[in-house]
Enzyme design. Structure first.
Site, short mmCIF file in Angstrom:
data_model
loop_
_atom_site.label_atom_id
_atom_site.label_comp_id
_atom_site.label_asym_id
_atom_site.label_seq_id
_atom_site.Cartn_x
_atom_site.Cartn_y
_atom_site.Cartn_z
N GLY A 35 22.88 33.35 26.34
CA GLY A 35 23.72 34.51 26.52
C GLY A 35 25.10 34.24 27.10
O GLY A 35 25.88 35.15 27.30
N GLN A 36 25.40 32.97 27.39
CA GLN A 36 26.71 32.63 27.93
C GLN A 36 27.70 32.53 26.78
O GLN A 36 27.52 31.74 25.86
CB GLN A 36 26.64 31.30 28.69
CG GLN A 36 27.94 30.92 29.35
CD GLN A 36 27.83 29.59 30.09
OE1 GLN A 36 26.99 28.76 29.79
NE2 GLN A 36 28.69 29.41 31.07
N THR A 37 28.74 33.34 26.82
CA THR A 37 29.73 33.34 25.73
C THR A 37 31.04 32.69 26.13
O THR A 37 31.79 32.25 25.28
CB THR A 37 30.00 34.76 25.24
OG1 THR A 37 30.43 35.55 26.35
CG2 THR A 37 28.76 35.38 24.62
N HIS A 42 29.12 32.41 36.50
CA HIS A 42 29.06 33.63 37.29
C HIS A 42 27.60 33.98 37.51
O HIS A 42 26.72 33.55 36.77
CB HIS A 42 29.85 34.79 36.65
CG HIS A 42 29.27 35.29 35.38
ND1 HIS A 42 29.62 34.79 34.14
CD2 HIS A 42 28.36 36.26 35.15
CE1 HIS A 42 28.95 35.43 33.20
NE2 HIS A 42 28.18 36.33 33.79
N HIS A 44 24.66 36.89 38.20
CA HIS A 44 24.27 38.29 38.08
C HIS A 44 23.40 38.64 39.29
O HIS A 44 22.39 38.00 39.52
CB HIS A 44 23.45 38.53 36.81
CG HIS A 44 24.17 38.18 35.55
ND1 HIS A 44 24.83 39.12 34.80
CD2 HIS A 44 24.34 36.99 34.92
CE1 HIS A 44 25.37 38.53 33.76
NE2 HIS A 44 25.09 37.24 33.80
#
Length: 62
Positions: A35-37, A42, A44
């Site tokens: 899910g890292q684009t 960072h 969550h």
């Protein structure tokens, strides 16, 4: 890593004072398939409340 850990605890304190959650999900997405684009770090920090989802042990899209 210690700075991130300390920041998470600082943010948790603020959330607990203001919103009093029952728990937290803390996550980091690593690589595109997770899910890292954008390739950066960072964290969550998601406050959770009893009954906010049917089964908190099941991974689902947010």
């Amino acid at each position: 890593m210690i700075a991130i850990y300390n920041l998470i605890h600082q943010c948790k304190g603020i959330l607990e004072e203001k919103y009093n959650p029952d728990g937290y999900n803390i996550g980091i997405n690593v690589n595109e398939n997770a899910g890292q684009t954008i390739m950066h770090l960072h964290v969550h920090l998601i406050p959770r409340y009893k009954g906010d989802v049917e089964n908190p042990r099941v991974v689902s899209e947010i």
